[in-house]
Design an enzyme around this catalytic site. Structure first.
Site, PDB file in Angstrom:
ATOM      1  N   HIS A 228      98.625  76.672 -43.242  1.00  0.00           N
ATOM      2  CA  HIS A 228      98.045  75.334 -43.078  1.00  0.00           C
ATOM      3  C   HIS A 228      98.170  74.553 -44.387  1.00  0.00           C
ATOM      4  O   HIS A 228      98.508  75.120 -45.437  1.00  0.00           O
ATOM      5  CB  HIS A 228      96.574  75.419 -42.655  1.00  0.00           C
TER       6      HIS A 228
HETATM    7  P1  TYD Z   1      91.479  80.318 -41.601  1.00  0.00           P
HETATM    8  O1  TYD Z   1      91.528  78.937 -42.192  1.00  0.00           O
HETATM    9  O2  TYD Z   1      92.380  80.579 -40.440  1.00  0.00           O
HETATM   10  O3  TYD Z   1      91.722  81.403 -42.728  1.00  0.00           O
HETATM   11  P2  TYD Z   1      92.986  81.599 -43.686  1.00  0.00           P
HETATM   12  O4  TYD Z   1      93.564  80.248 -43.942  1.00  0.00           O
HETATM   13  O5  TYD Z   1      92.417  82.212 -44.914  1.00  0.00           O
HETATM   14  O6  TYD Z   1      93.951  82.515 -43.024  1.00  0.00           O
HETATM   15  O7  TYD Z   1      89.973  80.598 -41.210  1.00  0.00           O
HETATM   16  C1  TYD Z   1      89.609  81.673 -40.372  1.00  0.00           C
HETATM   17  C2  TYD Z   1      88.330  81.301 -39.639  1.00  0.00           C
HETATM   18  O8  TYD Z   1      87.255  81.174 -40.564  1.00  0.00           O
HETATM   19  C3  TYD Z   1      88.456  79.978 -38.898  1.00  0.00           C
HETATM   20  O9  TYD Z   1      87.787  80.125 -37.652  1.00  0.00           O
HETATM   21  C4  TYD Z   1      87.700  79.020 -39.769  1.00  0.00           C
HETATM   22  C5  TYD Z   1      86.658  79.887 -40.441  1.00  0.00           C
HETATM   23  N1  TYD Z   1      86.281  79.423 -41.786  1.00  0.00           N
HETATM   24  C6  TYD Z   1      84.990  78.979 -42.010  1.00  0.00           C
HETATM   25  O10 TYD Z   1      84.145  78.919 -41.091  1.00  0.00           O
HETATM   26  N2  TYD Z   1      84.639  78.565 -43.254  1.00  0.00           N
HETATM   27  C7  TYD Z   1      85.520  78.596 -44.291  1.00  0.00           C
HETATM   28  O11 TYD Z   1      85.165  78.211 -45.439  1.00  0.00           O
HETATM   29  C8  TYD Z   1      86.855  79.053 -44.050  1.00  0.00           C
HETATM   30  C9  TYD Z   1      87.871  79.105 -45.163  1.00  0.00           C
HETATM   31  C10 TYD Z   1      87.200  79.471 -42.791  1.00  0.00           C
END
Ligand code: TYD
Length: 134
Positions: free
Chosen positions: A50
């Site tokens: 992302h």
């Molecule tokens: P995601 O953005 O997919 O993680 P990464 O980019 O590290 O692979 O996030 C995974 C899940 O966690 C998604 O449902 C969003 C949630 N999340 C939060 O609730 N708070 C946060 O600060 C972050 C980073 C993610």
């Protein structure tokens, strides 16, 4: 530009009793609003995938190692994080993917904004389109 993204050295105080690294107000160009960390990541897992509209993030491998692929829509760069006193500051508008986590790796993230799903661009096509818009 991914070329401008460099590792930032975190000041450390070395000591025979163990090292101590300090991230202070002036280490980063923003006030940290959120801290999270990735751990127990399987070695074949991909994280990230992302970009952010507003949020900047500073990533540190507190333990172990992992790779970050940075993409500004034109160029890509692969950075290995494997030192607790060197961090990667990712500006806005950069697509990032995290992979090749070693066993026991911990990725600390210091973010400039609170969590807001609206700040995420989660598909590569939308990311590319967002660059044309600006
Ligand atoms: P995601 O953005 O997919 O993680 P990464 O980019 O590290 O692979 O996030 C995974 C899940 O966690 C998604 O449902 C969003 C949630 N999340 C939060 O609730 N708070 C946060 O600060 C972050 C980073 C993610």
């Amino acid at each position: 530009m991914v070329d401008n993204i460099k590792l930032i050295e975190i000041p450390k105080i070395t000591d025979p009793r163990g090292n101590l690294a300090v991230i202070e107000k002036d280490t980063l160009p923003y006030e940290v609003q959120r801290v999270y960390y990735l751990y127990d990541v399987p070695s074949d897992a991909y994280r990230g995938g992302h970009s952010h509209k507003e949020c900047m993030e500073f990533l540190v491998a507190l333990s172990g190692s992992f790779e970050v692929v940075l993409d500004d829509g034109t160029s890509k760069k692969r950075v290995t994080l494997n030192k607790p006193n060197k961090g990667l500051l990712i500006p806005t508008g950069i697509w990032r993917e995290l992979e090749n986590f070693s066993s026991g790796a911990v990725c600390l993230v210091l973010a400039s904004h609170e969590y807001e799903e609206e700040d995420y661009i989660r598909t590569y096509d939308t990311f590319k389109a967002s660059l044309i818009d600006t």
